[in-house]
Design a protein around this motif. Structure first.
Motif, mmCIF file in Angstrom:
data_model
loop_
_atom_site.group_PDB
_atom_site.id
_atom_site.type_symbol
_atom_site.label_atom_id
_atom_site.label_comp_id
_atom_site.label_asym_id
_atom_site.label_seq_id
_atom_site.Cartn_x
_atom_site.Cartn_y
_atom_site.Cartn_z
ATOM 1 N N VAL A 1 15.242 2.465 -6.286
ATOM 2 C CA VAL A 1 16.246 2.293 -7.341
ATOM 3 C C VAL A 1 17.643 2.463 -6.734
ATOM 4 C CG1 VAL A 1 14.915 2.843 -9.415
ATOM 5 C CG2 VAL A 1 15.886 4.708 -8.069
ATOM 6 N N TYR A 2 18.603 1.692 -7.274
ATOM 7 C CA TYR A 2 19.975 1.709 -6.753
ATOM 8 C C TYR A 2 20.965 2.000 -7.869
ATOM 9 C CZ TYR A 2 17.480 -1.735 -3.765
ATOM 10 O OH TYR A 2 16.570 -2.398 -2.994
ATOM 11 N N GLU A 3 21.984 2.776 -7.548
ATOM 12 C CA GLU A 3 23.157 2.923 -8.414
ATOM 13 C C GLU A 3 24.371 2.938 -7.491
ATOM 14 O OE1 GLU A 3 23.113 6.060 -11.264
ATOM 15 O OE2 GLU A 3 21.600 5.049 -12.487
ATOM 16 N N THR A 4 25.510 2.487 -7.995
ATOM 17 C CA THR A 4 26.689 2.373 -7.135
ATOM 18 C C THR A 4 27.902 3.001 -7.784
ATOM 19 O OG1 THR A 4 25.827 0.308 -6.251
ATOM 20 C CG2 THR A 4 28.153 0.731 -5.891
ATOM 21 N N GLN A 5 28.623 3.776 -6.998
ATOM 22 C CA GLN A 5 29.842 4.413 -7.495
ATOM 23 C C GLN A 5 31.061 3.787 -6.836
ATOM 24 O OE1 GLN A 5 29.398 8.742 -8.034
ATOM 25 N NE2 GLN A 5 28.377 7.797 -9.754
ATOM 26 N N LEU A 6 32.125 3.709 -7.614
ATOM 27 C CA LEU A 6 33.401 3.201 -7.126
ATOM 28 C C LEU A 6 34.224 4.418 -6.724
ATOM 29 C CD1 LEU A 6 34.424 0.250 -7.108
ATOM 30 C CD2 LEU A 6 35.463 0.672 -9.341
ATOM 31 N N TYR B 1 36.413 6.669 -8.953
ATOM 32 C CA TYR B 1 36.023 6.430 -10.351
ATOM 33 C C TYR B 1 34.603 6.952 -10.602
ATOM 34 C CZ TYR B 1 40.106 3.392 -10.389
ATOM 35 O OH TYR B 1 41.392 2.916 -10.289
ATOM 36 N N GLU B 2 34.185 7.928 -9.781
ATOM 37 C CA GLU B 2 32.798 8.422 -9.866
ATOM 38 C C GLU B 2 32.457 8.957 -11.254
ATOM 39 O OE1 GLU B 2 34.018 8.604 -5.556
ATOM 40 O OE2 GLU B 2 34.951 9.188 -7.450
ATOM 41 N N ARG B 3 33.469 9.541 -11.922
ATOM 42 C CA ARG B 3 33.169 10.164 -13.234
ATOM 43 C C ARG B 3 32.738 9.144 -14.283
ATOM 44 N NH1 ARG B 3 38.487 9.544 -12.714
ATOM 45 N NH2 ARG B 3 39.848 9.029 -14.494
ATOM 46 N N PHE B 4 32.981 7.862 -14.017
ATOM 47 C CA PHE B 4 32.608 6.827 -14.998
ATOM 48 C C PHE B 4 31.188 6.297 -14.767
ATOM 49 C CE2 PHE B 4 37.276 6.643 -14.784
ATOM 50 C CZ PHE B 4 37.552 6.916 -16.121
ATOM 51 N N GLY B 5 30.504 6.831 -13.754
ATOM 52 C CA GLY B 5 29.109 6.436 -13.520
ATOM 53 C C GLY B 5 28.978 5.179 -12.690
ATOM 54 N N SER B 6 27.801 4.568 -12.787
ATOM 55 C CA SER B 6 27.427 3.469 -11.901
ATOM 56 C C SER B 6 28.071 2.140 -12.302
ATOM 57 C CB SER B 6 25.903 3.324 -11.917
ATOM 58 O OG SER B 6 25.500 2.328 -11.018
ATOM 59 N N VAL B 7 28.476 1.352 -11.274
ATOM 60 C CA VAL B 7 29.043 0.022 -11.537
ATOM 61 C C VAL B 7 28.111 -1.107 -11.084
ATOM 62 C CG1 VAL B 7 31.440 0.784 -11.510
ATOM 63 C CG2 VAL B 7 30.381 0.029 -9.367
ATOM 64 N N THR B 8 27.119 -0.779 -10.248
ATOM 65 C CA THR B 8 26.034 -1.731 -9.971
ATOM 66 C C THR B 8 24.737 -0.932 -9.949
ATOM 67 O OG1 THR B 8 25.637 -1.718 -7.571
ATOM 68 C CG2 THR B 8 27.610 -2.852 -8.311
ATOM 69 N N SER B 9 23.664 -1.569 -10.365
ATOM 70 C CA SER B 9 22.395 -0.831 -10.402
ATOM 71 C C SER B 9 21.223 -1.806 -10.342
ATOM 72 C CB SER B 9 22.309 0.001 -11.681
ATOM 73 O OG SER B 9 22.489 -0.832 -12.803
ATOM 74 N N GLY B 10 20.037 -1.267 -10.081
ATOM 75 C CA GLY B 10 18.847 -2.123 -10.029
ATOM 76 C C GLY B 10 17.695 -1.400 -9.370
#
Length: 435
Positions: free
Chosen positions: A283-288, A291-300
């Motif tokens: 599983v993948y999640e991506t942080q900017l 802007y980490e406090r806003f959560g993931s910007v890409t996932s899958g």
């Protein structure tokens, strides 16, 4: 008036979005992904069978629907692109070459509470690889590299892809003696929202964990590393299970491949679980960054049984870029701007309305050579025409005459020019996006 959760971009923002999409599309195609578009609606039973999404699905109904017609009640707008893609693969398996690599850039709709960076209507850019029967694991290691290339070439903050493997979590929970691993996963996935103490209490209440088992789950979730050291940290916790070993080996391959090809891009983060039920492995999640406090910007992630006919299974792995999510966050913090508010590079001035045909010819000659050009709306005084160009950020004004001249209105420099040969500097040809 604005409708909450349904963004509308002004032209400068839309130009930034288009440039972002150009970069993403080009990168996807460089890796051999083919474009696909699926319908926006799916049968409700398809949408509701893939995880905790029933509250988020928008129904599709006609205003004048026949009371006896059942079809309208059974359709909903898709909330992601993976579920429709899985359905498409099953329906078209006889026409596809496997492994099938596709990208999809489409709007999706999700009825969740709007907040900064979270919308009800948003654009996603997905890639997936699906095979018939068995999908080699090396595709799991490729996904983060594609995303790193797509987003790394943009004037946006650096991205960091967090990876985990559900087999690590499920194997660990099984090794601890916890049977309802799906419930444990869902609970641990709330760590960032509710914190470790409340997650531990929830594990005891909903998953039947003892305090010691709950603490062990939190210890696993706290492990993070940019290299293979995460595997040693997991083994030190003293839990054993064959599925855990399999998951650690797979996760190691993803992390080590990324370290070789794109150092600093990927980090093993063992608290990542992903809320949707269909993921079975990576599983993948991506942080900017910033802007980490806003959560993931890409996932899958990897899904082994999402697409199935009953007789045949089509396992896949995919990752999705939340395009609107990224842009919404950056626009909200004025972190992206564009050098002008229109694509136009040259405004052809009109000395008198009788000469408009001549001006149109100049514009056509410039456009033919790929220079974005428009003709002034009226034959006002040249000062006013220059003012019009300046207000819109157009860098050059062209004056037809004997000979023609072109003026850089920023510096005031004016030179003789021929529409069949003149070329602006490459940095002026198109609007430039800066972070």
């Amino acid at each position: 008036m604005p409708i909450s959760g349904f963004p509308e971009w002004m032209p400068p923002q839309r130009m930034i979005e288009q440039r972002l999409l150009d970069r993403i599309r080009t990168t996807f195609e460089l890796y051999g992904f083919a474009p696909l578009e699926t319908r926006s609606v799916e049968p409700l039973d398809t949408l509701l069978s893939k995880g905790e999404t029933s509250k988020e699905v928008y129904l599709l109904r006609r205003l004048q629907a026949d009371e006896n017609a059942k079809d309208d009640d059974s359709l909903g707008l898709h909330f992601d692109l993976t579920v429709p893609f899985a359905r498409f693969v099953v329906e078209n398996a006889g026409k596809l070459q496997f492994p099938f690599r596709r990208y999809q850039i489409q709007k999706v709709w999700r009825g969740e509470r709007p907040q900064e960076g979270r919308y009800r209507e948003f654009l996603q850019a997905d890639i997936d690889v699906v095979a018939r029967g068995e999908l080699p694991f090396h595709y799991d290691t490729e996904m983060p590299l594609v995303i790193g290339d797509a987003l790394g070439g943009l004037p946006i903050p650096r991205v960091r892809i967090q990876v985990n493997n559900r087999k690590v979590c499920e194997g660990f929970y099984r090794g601890l003696g916890l049977e309802d691993t799906a419930q444990v996963l869902r609970t641990v996935d709330k760590l960032d929202k509710i914190g470790p103490a409340r997650v531990a209490d929830a594990l005891i209440e909903t998953a039947g964990a003892t305090r010691a088992q709950a603490d062990a789950c939190l210890e696993l979730a706290a492990i993070t590393a940019e290299d293979g050291s995460f595997a040693d940290a997991v083994r030190k916790l003293g839990v054993t299970d064959p599925l855990l070993d399999e998951g650690l080996d797979e996760l190691l391959r993803v992390v080590e491949t990324a370290r070789e090809h794109a150092p600093g891009l990927v980090v093993a983060e063992l608290k990542i679980a992903r809320g949707l039920d269909y993921y079975t492995g990576t599983v993948y999640e991506t942080q900017l960054e910033g802007y980490e406090r806003f959560g993931s910007v890409t996932s899958g992630g990897r899904y082994d049984s999402l697409a199935s006919t009953g007789k045949e299974t089509f396992p896949g792995v995919g990752i999705s870029i939340g395009v609107t999510r990224i842009l919404g966050l950056l626009f909200g913090h004025n972190a992206l701007n564009v050098s002008r508010s229109v694509p136009t590079c040259v405004l052809v001035a009109v000395p008198a309305e009788e000469q408009r045909t001549t001006c149109d010819r100049v514009a056509a000659a410039l456009r033919k050579r790929g220079i974005p050009t428009e003709v002034a709306p009226t034959a006002a005084k040249f000062g006013k025409q220059i003012q019009y160009a300046d207000r819109r950020g157009i860098p050059y004004v062209w004056f037809p005459g004997e000979p023609d001249t072109v003026k850089d209105i920023r510096s005031g420099a004016q030179v003789e020019a021929d529409a069949a040969a003149w070329q602006p500097p490459s940095g002026d040809l198109h609007p430039v996006i800066a972070g």
